[in-house]
Enzyme design. Structure first.
Site, short mmCIF file in Angstrom:
data_model
loop_
_atom_site.label_atom_id
_atom_site.label_comp_id
_atom_site.label_asym_id
_atom_site.label_seq_id
_atom_site.Cartn_x
_atom_site.Cartn_y
_atom_site.Cartn_z
N LYS A 1 0.83 -1.22 0.00
CA LYS A 1 0.00 0.00 0.00
C LYS A 1 0.86 1.26 0.00
CE LYS A 1 -2.03 -0.89 3.91
NZ LYS A 1 -1.64 -2.25 4.33
N ARG B 1 -9.64 1.35 8.58
CA ARG B 1 -9.18 0.00 8.89
C ARG B 1 -10.25 -0.83 9.57
NH1 ARG B 1 -3.55 0.55 8.66
NH2 ARG B 1 -2.34 -1.25 9.27
N ARG C 1 11.73 -5.71 5.36
CA ARG C 1 11.42 -4.29 5.12
C ARG C 1 12.25 -3.37 6.02
NH1 ARG C 1 5.30 -2.29 5.00
NH2 ARG C 1 5.26 -2.49 7.27
N ARG D 1 10.98 -1.43 11.65
CA ARG D 1 9.91 -1.08 12.58
C ARG D 1 9.71 -2.18 13.60
NH1 ARG D 1 5.11 0.43 8.61
NH2 ARG D 1 4.02 -0.78 10.18
N ARG E 1 -0.84 -8.78 13.18
CA ARG E 1 -1.38 -7.77 12.26
C ARG E 1 -2.22 -8.42 11.17
NH1 ARG E 1 4.04 -5.06 10.87
NH2 ARG E 1 2.94 -3.82 9.33
P1 ADP Z 1 0.77 -1.90 7.78
O1 ADP Z 1 -0.32 -1.53 6.83
O2 ADP Z 1 1.95 -2.48 7.10
O3 ADP Z 1 0.29 -2.74 8.93
P2 ADP Z 1 0.76 0.80 8.94
O4 ADP Z 1 1.90 1.73 9.03
O5 ADP Z 1 -0.40 1.20 8.11
O6 ADP Z 1 1.38 -0.59 8.48
O7 ADP Z 1 0.20 0.51 10.43
C1 ADP Z 1 1.02 0.21 11.52
C2 ADP Z 1 0.21 0.16 12.81
O8 ADP Z 1 -0.35 1.45 13.08
C3 ADP Z 1 -1.00 -0.77 12.80
O9 ADP Z 1 -0.64 -2.10 13.14
C4 ADP Z 1 -1.89 -0.12 13.87
O10 ADP Z 1 -1.44 -0.41 15.17
C5 ADP Z 1 -1.65 1.35 13.64
N1 ADP Z 1 -2.63 1.95 12.67
C6 ADP Z 1 -2.36 2.45 11.43
N2 ADP Z 1 -3.47 2.90 10.85
C7 ADP Z 1 -4.48 2.70 11.72
C8 ADP Z 1 -5.88 2.96 11.70
N3 ADP Z 1 -6.48 3.51 10.64
N4 ADP Z 1 -6.60 2.62 12.80
C9 ADP Z 1 -6.03 2.07 13.88
N5 ADP Z 1 -4.73 1.79 13.96
C10 ADP Z 1 -3.95 2.10 12.91
#
Ligand code: ADP
Length: 219
Positions: A13, A88, A127, A160, A171
């Site tokens: 993404k 999400r 990554r 990360r 996740r």
């Molecule tokens: P990925 O899509 O690879 O899991 P992100 O950077 O989008 O990585 O998300 C990392 C973490 O940030 C998620 O596991 C969650 O804890 C938090 N997070 C990100 N976006 C949201 C969201 N829209 N709502 C709730 N938590 C979020």
């Protein structure tokens, strides 16, 4: 253009959102990046968010919705945006729909990038992310010119905390339980396109552009 990119962690993404944002000259709004910026500030809220993120769980909606609302108010987001990692869950999708509706706007498309679980773990464990500009690399598939250093800004590359294997599995579970139902939601609205995330970033990008061809053209 107002677009949502969704999909499991590691589906690409972020990489695709970055490319599309440059093409359309609209901002990529990544909820994960917004959250990591708050975590870096080392506030009470930041520490709380870091706890959820470190466990691979979703940060509470209220907190994320506030961050997104603040970001939407910025000038550069007025002409469109690419949402990456948000919404999400259904509550977030409904909050987004309401906000756009109030402004007389709507989402043009939701692109879901698909990827099998075993590929997810492989991709994420290699990554590396830039601390400064959030650019992403993969130690095997997309290495930087100099190990540990961002090609784009010279920032330090790091892994990360939530990219550790155990957390990635959690996740994936969270994605299946909370985020996957959005595919039905957007499917019913008739704005969903599913795109295969296997292959090189350029190949996936081509598929996404094909899915968007009826919707919008880059500037
Ligand atoms: P990925 O899509 O690879 O899991 P992100 O950077 O989008 O990585 O998300 C990392 C973490 O940030 C998620 O596991 C969650 O804890 C938090 N997070 C990100 N976006 C949201 C969201 N829209 N709502 C709730 N938590 C979020």
């Amino acid at each position: 253009m107002r677009l949502v990119l969704t999909g499991p962690p590691g589906a690409g993404k972020g990489t695709q959102a970055q490319a599309l944002a440059a093409m359309w000259r609209i901002p990529q709004i990544a909820s994960g990046d917004l959250l990591r910026a708050v975590v870096r500030e080392d506030s009470e809220l930041g520490r709380e968010a870091a706890g959820y993120m470190g466990r691979g769980q979703l940060v509470p909606d209220e907190f994320v919705l506030k961050l997104i609302a603040d970001r939407f108010r910025k000038k550069d987001a007025q002409g469109g945006f690419i949402l990456d990692g948000f919404p999400r869950n259904l509550a977030q999708a409904e909050a987004l729909a309401k906000r756009l509706e109030h402004a007389g706007l709507k989402l043009e498309k939701v692109v879901a990038i698909t990827l099998p679980d075993e590929k997810i773990v492989k991709r994420i464990s290699g990554r590396r992310t830039c601390r400064k500009c959030s650019a992403m690399y993969h130690i095997l598939f997309e290495p930087p010119a100099k190990p540990g250093v961002c090609d784009k800004c010279g920032g330090e590359l790091y892994q990360r905390e939530d990219d550790a294997e155990g957390t990635v599995r959690e996740r994936i579970n969270v994605y299946d339980a909370m985020t996957r139902p959005l595919l039905d939601y957007y499917g019913r609205l008739g704005i969903l396109a599913q795109v295969d995330g296997i292959g090189r970033p350029e190949e996936v990008e081509k598929r996404i552009l094909a899915a968007l061809s009826g919707v919008a053209k880059p500037k």
